[in-house]
Design an enzyme around this catalytic site. Structure first.
Site, PDB file in Angstrom:
ATOM      1  N   ASP A   1      21.722  23.524  39.667  1.00  0.00           N
ATOM      2  CA  ASP A   1      21.933  22.077  39.533  1.00  0.00           C
ATOM      3  C   ASP A   1      22.422  21.675  38.146  1.00  0.00           C
ATOM      4  O   ASP A   1      22.413  22.475  37.208  1.00  0.00           O
ATOM      5  CB  ASP A   1      20.648  21.314  39.891  1.00  0.00           C
TER       6      ASP A   1
ATOM      7  N   ASN B   1       5.918  18.429  42.375  1.00  0.00           N
ATOM      8  CA  ASN B   1       5.885  17.721  43.662  1.00  0.00           C
ATOM      9  C   ASN B   1       6.481  18.574  44.787  1.00  0.00           C
ATOM     10  O   ASN B   1       6.739  18.077  45.878  1.00  0.00           O
ATOM     11  CB  ASN B   1       6.642  16.387  43.558  1.00  0.00           C
TER      12      ASN B   1
ATOM     13  N   HIS C   1       9.473  20.166  44.661  1.00  0.00           N
ATOM     14  CA  HIS C   1      10.943  20.224  44.750  1.00  0.00           C
ATOM     15  C   HIS C   1      11.475  21.592  44.344  1.00  0.00           C
ATOM     16  O   HIS C   1      10.865  22.294  43.545  1.00  0.00           O
ATOM     17  CB  HIS C   1      11.608  19.095  43.947  1.00  0.00           C
TER      18      HIS C   1
ATOM     19  N   GLU D   1      14.405  16.978  46.332  1.00  0.00           N
ATOM     20  CA  GLU D   1      13.113  16.298  46.274  1.00  0.00           C
ATOM     21  C   GLU D   1      12.473  16.202  47.661  1.00  0.00           C
ATOM     22  O   GLU D   1      13.170  16.313  48.673  1.00  0.00           O
ATOM     23  CB  GLU D   1      13.313  14.876  45.729  1.00  0.00           C
TER      24      GLU D   1
END
Ligand code: GLP
Length: 239
Positions: free
Chosen positions: A67, A136, A138, A143
């Site tokens: 990314d 979380n 991801h 996400e």
């Protein structure tokens, strides 16, 4: 799934680096997909050591990053371009024209995403994906959501991720709100996945990823469906 618990972050990094370097030694034209963040820093350092010791050469290897932030140019010190240059590329003999990172500053982001996906396909896909996870759940910047993403695209960062990544910036408002990120579908086509996990704030996501249901609400859980995952983790007692 092979799961290796290591005694600390240093051992996790060394073992993961050795695993990745062995793949490159076996197949010098290996296509790698690489993450950023704090977790892989030790692995990158250990890969530099393995290269200097003559255990492995990256001269024929190809890398794709997972990314990049939207709106940051390659020479911005907060960009993942800058991160990769500093943490890995400058420490090994990879050739610059064999390293690919999405252009977060592209005028047409959708076109950039499609071209990135085509580039990955044109080299025959990913041989080894090195991966970590966010607190979380991801993976990359994919996400928690209602569905797993398939291909590279523009994604919005969650509040959690913006807060977590603020430590790399002057303040939270400077964290870009969007990124270009390889899709979960493309990641899952990697032939092998080497997964790293360490730090107190990852303990819950890690347990859910391994033992909970496979769900896009915790993107990392998809790894349960992959045929060749090797996990290196600590006892999660460090920060
Ligand atoms: C970041 C990156 C991911 C990384 C994750 C965890 O937002 N986009 O590739 O795996 O979050 O980062 P860290 O290792 O710093 O906890």
């Amino acid at each position: 799934m092979q799961i290796v618990q290591t005694k600390d972050y240093a051992e996790m990094s060394r073992r993961a680096a050795l695993c990745l370097a062995s793949e490159v030694a076996k197949n010098p034209h290996c296509v790698l997909m690489l993450p950023t963040g704090s977790t892989p820093e030790g692995t990158y350092q250990a890969l530099g050591t393995l290269y200097r010791e003559g255990f492995v050469s990256f001269q024929n290897a190809v890398t794709f990053n997972i990314d990049e932030y939207v709106g940051l140019s390659a020479d911005d010190p907060h960009s993942y371009h800058a991160y990769m240059q500093e943490k890995l590329f400058s420490c090994i003999d990879i050739l610059p024209h064999n390293t690919f990172i999405p252009d977060g500053n592209a005028l047409d982001l959708q076109k950039e995403a499609e071209a990135y996906e085509q580039k990955i396909a044109s080299v025959g896909g990913i041989d080894v994906l090195l991966l970590a996870i966010g607190g979380n759940g991801h993976i990359g910047f994919n996400e928690p959501s209602e569905a797993f993403s398939r291909q590279t695209g523009v994604v919005s960062l969650s509040e959690d991720t913006i807060r977590a990544n603020a430590r790399f910036f002057q303040n939270e408002n400077d964290v870009p709100k969007r990124a270009l990120c390889v899709g979960v579908g493309t990641m899952m086509q990697a032939k092998k996945i080497i997964f790293l996990c360490s730090g107190r704030r990852k303990k819950k996501a890690f347990a859910a990823m391994l033992n909970g249901p496979v769900t896009p609400h915790l993107p990392g859980s998809i790894l349960q469906m992959h045929p060749d995952v090797c996990i290196f983790h600590t006892n999660f007692e460090e920060d």
